[in-house]
Enzyme design. Structure first.
Site: not given
Length: 334
Positions: A213, A217
């Site tokens: 992730k 981000n």
């Protein structure tokens, strides 16, 4: 692990969405409470918590116990934190007051979490702590990494008005023990959240999920804040996408050095991003709201861990300097 009391500590966009779904399905099985503050808390107390899910014709509205003083709540079986990484240290004492023997704490965090190296067998840095994430070891001491269930959330959410939350799509949540064990606690928590109509998966490799992730981000969040651009605007700009690609490659290199496993190449991750739509990243939402930016877990730790592993991160270092100054100026003006 019987779960009869659940408190969501930090019922903003994501935490509030989870609280609403839990309250809708809890019935007589569990008592749900939230810790919130300000106008959002006032609205929840007056009108309930409203959640509009993607493509839903009408919003879900639930009534639940809401407070800004966690000492008014009894010890909980499960605590779920909806706070960002830079907000946790100040809340550690309040969270600790909700704990009893056997309480687990699901930490929904973007970026590198304070507990990252607890029981880590892949990186040769087990139990290493970072003052940047946990000043003075306050969270480690008051909450304890042994209570943590890691959580990586793929869910766009925004507080559109006090007490009102909008979801941009039906997301998913990945849960895992820092030890990698597929424990009975992990299974019980996953079952409760699944029963609340949350899309839950469990994994023995939560750190790999964290890094996967972070590819998005660490790139999209600060770039969106620096440019005030929606995701669709960034994706349409070749120069910005070149920068995004370079940051993603730095994330992969540092993650590889720490033993993470990536399920996608940078190219595949970029392609996946094209389906997100015209949303504001969480960092852009905070910037527009005059709130402190979540810089250290997303960008600062990427640079710090690059230094730890001797992996160069020149683009991320530049972005870190720029977004840190942006944050200073934003705080002065708010």
């Amino acid at each position: 692990m019987p779960i009869k009391t659940i408190s969501i500590y930090g019922a903003g966009a994501l935490g509030g969405a989870i609280a609403a779904k839990l309250a809708r399905r809890a019935g007589n099985d569990a008592t749900i409470s939230v810790v919130a503050r300000g106008a959002h808390l006032d609205a929840i107390r007056r009108h309930g918590l409203s959640l509009r899910e993607a493509d839903a014709e009408t919003p879900l509205n639930v009534r639940l116990t809401a407070t800004d003083d966690p000492t008014t709540l009894p010890p909980q079986d499960l605590v779920i934190t909806g706070l960002k990484g830079h907000q946790l240290a100040a809340a550690a004492e309040g969270i600790a007051g909700l704990l009893k023997q056997g309480t687990r704490v699901v930490m929904i965090l973007n970026g590198i979490p304070w507990w990252y190296f607890h029981r880590d067998t892949n990186s040769r840095h087990a139990e290493l702590q970072f003052d940047e994430l946990d000043p003075g070891g306050r969270i480690w001491r008051l909450i304890g990494p042994e209570r943590v269930i890691g959580c990586v959330a793929y869910q766009g959410a925004e507080v559109v008005n006090p007490g009102e939350i909008q979801l941009s799509h039906k997301g998913r949540f990945v849960l895992g023990e820092p030890s990698g064990e597929m424990s009975a606690d992990l299974e019980a928590i996953a079952a409760v959240l699944t029963g609340a109509d949350l899309n839950i998966t469990t994994t023995p490799e939560i750190r790999s999920e964290i890094w996967s992730k972070l590819m998005g981000n660490a790139a999209f969040n600060p770039i969106s804040a620096l440019t005030r651009a929606l995701m669709t605007d960034i994706l349409a700009d070749p120069a910005l996408m070149d920068m995004v690609s370079k940051v993603m490659k730095e994330v992969r290199a540092v993650g590889d050095a720490l033993g993470a496993h990536f399920s996608m190449t940078v190219e595949q991750r970029l392609e996946q991003s094209r389906h997100i739509g015209g949303v504001r990243t969480s960092m852009l939402q905070d910037l527009m709201g005059g709130k402190p930016l979540e810089i250290t877990p997303l960008v600062g730790m990427l640079v710090a861990l690059g230094r730890l592993t001797a992996v160069p991160t020149p683009v991320s270092e530049t972005i870190l300097a720029l977004v840190t100054q942006l944050d200073r100026e934003n705080r002065r003006g708010s």
